[in-house]
Design a protein around this motif. Sequence first.
Motif, PDB file in Angstrom:
ATOM      1  N   UNK A   1      -5.740   0.904  21.759  1.00  0.00           N
ATOM      2  CA  UNK A   1      -5.929   1.100  20.010  1.00  0.00           C
ATOM      3  C   UNK A   1      -5.292   2.109  19.477  1.00  0.00           C
ATOM      4  N   UNK A   2      -4.759   3.246  20.206  1.00  0.00           N
ATOM      5  CA  UNK A   2      -3.966   3.995  18.519  1.00  0.00           C
ATOM      6  C   UNK A   2      -2.750   2.834  19.261  1.00  0.00           C
ATOM      7  N   UNK A   3      -2.008   2.939  19.813  1.00  0.00           N
ATOM      8  CA  UNK A   3      -1.301   2.675  19.782  1.00  0.00           C
ATOM      9  C   UNK A   3      -0.779   1.517  18.623  1.00  0.00           C
ATOM     10  N   UNK A   4      -1.490   0.555  18.927  1.00  0.00           N
ATOM     11  CA  UNK A   4      -1.365  -0.152  17.781  1.00  0.00           C
ATOM     12  C   UNK A   4      -1.758   0.303  16.010  1.00  0.00           C
ATOM     13  N   UNK A   5      -2.911   1.111  16.212  1.00  0.00           N
ATOM     14  CA  UNK A   5      -3.122   1.760  15.131  1.00  0.00           C
ATOM     15  C   UNK A   5      -1.593   2.738  14.882  1.00  0.00           C
ATOM     16  N   UNK A   6      -1.247   3.428  15.481  1.00  0.00           N
ATOM     17  CA  UNK A   6      -0.005   3.585  14.974  1.00  0.00           C
ATOM     18  C   UNK A   6       1.423   3.024  14.850  1.00  0.00           C
ATOM     19  N   UNK A   7       1.360   1.432  15.379  1.00  0.00           N
ATOM     20  CA  UNK A   7       1.977   0.876  14.779  1.00  0.00           C
ATOM     21  C   UNK A   7       1.895   0.047  14.121  1.00  0.00           C
ATOM     22  N   UNK A   8       0.882   0.632  12.914  1.00  0.00           N
ATOM     23  CA  UNK A   8       1.100  -0.293  11.646  1.00  0.00           C
ATOM     24  C   UNK A   8       1.510   0.209  10.295  1.00  0.00           C
ATOM     25  N   UNK A   9       2.038  -0.548  10.245  1.00  0.00           N
ATOM     26  CA  UNK A   9       2.771  -0.820   8.519  1.00  0.00           C
ATOM     27  C   UNK A   9       2.734  -1.037   7.433  1.00  0.00           C
TER      28      UNK A   9
ATOM     29  N   UNK B   1       1.117  -1.210   0.102  1.00  0.00           N
ATOM     30  CA  UNK B   1       0.564   0.364  -0.116  1.00  0.00           C
ATOM     31  C   UNK B   1       0.861   1.657   0.157  1.00  0.00           C
ATOM     32  N   UNK B   2       0.675   2.266  -0.412  1.00  0.00           N
ATOM     33  CA  UNK B   2       1.643   3.928  -0.694  1.00  0.00           C
ATOM     34  C   UNK B   2       0.900   4.041   0.993  1.00  0.00           C
ATOM     35  N   UNK B   3       2.652   4.847   1.068  1.00  0.00           N
ATOM     36  CA  UNK B   3       2.697   5.133   2.336  1.00  0.00           C
ATOM     37  C   UNK B   3       1.792   6.943   2.488  1.00  0.00           C
ATOM     38  N   UNK B   4       1.697   7.088   1.289  1.00  0.00           N
ATOM     39  CA  UNK B   4       0.676   8.353   2.054  1.00  0.00           C
ATOM     40  C   UNK B   4      -1.130   7.587   2.103  1.00  0.00           C
ATOM     41  N   UNK B   5      -2.007   6.485   1.837  1.00  0.00           N
ATOM     42  CA  UNK B   5      -3.220   5.565   1.584  1.00  0.00           C
ATOM     43  C   UNK B   5      -2.801   5.521   3.162  1.00  0.00           C
ATOM     44  N   UNK B   6      -1.748   5.156   3.210  1.00  0.00           N
ATOM     45  CA  UNK B   6      -1.750   4.588   4.943  1.00  0.00           C
ATOM     46  C   UNK B   6      -2.244   5.615   5.263  1.00  0.00           C
ATOM     47  N   UNK B   7      -1.023   6.588   5.776  1.00  0.00           N
ATOM     48  CA  UNK B   7      -1.560   7.757   6.556  1.00  0.00           C
ATOM     49  C   UNK B   7      -2.191   8.319   6.035  1.00  0.00           C
ATOM     50  N   UNK B   8      -3.478   8.769   5.572  1.00  0.00           N
ATOM     51  CA  UNK B   8      -4.712   8.829   5.429  1.00  0.00           C
ATOM     52  C   UNK B   8      -5.543   8.114   6.013  1.00  0.00           C
ATOM     53  N   UNK B   9      -5.679   7.261   6.097  1.00  0.00           N
ATOM     54  CA  UNK B   9      -6.550   5.506   6.342  1.00  0.00           C
ATOM     55  C   UNK B   9      -6.268   6.090   8.113  1.00  0.00           C
ATOM     56  N   UNK B  10      -4.988   5.905   8.664  1.00  0.00           N
ATOM     57  CA  UNK B  10      -4.654   6.388  10.165  1.00  0.00           C
ATOM     58  C   UNK B  10      -4.818   7.454  10.426  1.00  0.00           C
ATOM     59  N   UNK B  11      -4.742   8.548   9.832  1.00  0.00           N
ATOM     60  CA  UNK B  11      -5.337   9.715  10.213  1.00  0.00           C
ATOM     61  C   UNK B  11      -6.637   9.692  10.450  1.00  0.00           C
ATOM     62  N   UNK B  12      -7.688   9.808   9.517  1.00  0.00           N
ATOM     63  CA  UNK B  12      -9.062   9.742   9.532  1.00  0.00           C
ATOM     64  C   UNK B  12      -9.858   7.975  11.210  1.00  0.00           C
TER      65      UNK B  12
END
Length: 84
Positions: free
Chosen positions: A51-59, A7-18
């Motif tokens: 939740x937030x720690x797991x979410x932020x840890x997803x690469x 997955x594209x870094x930008x897409x992943x970051x957008x989903x995580x921010x959402x």
Amino acid sequence: GVAQLGVDDEQLNKVKQYLVKVHGEDIKDNSYWMVILKNYAKYGMDFNNDYLAVLNGIVKSDVQQFIERLLNNGRQLKLVMTAE
């Protein structure tokens, strides 16, 4: 596809921010806490604390590996897409 290319870094970051934004809104609602308490009482699992720690840890590789396992389990996959 995602299983091969990731997955594209930008897409992943957008989903995580959402998801961070949605989580911030959800924790203000009693129905969210009812679901959290129900899962804790029934399964002994706390889906809120980390939740937030797991979410932020997803690469990217986590997403790619998940899709590979999902597609290689012999089941059918239904993909639903929505507009931005």
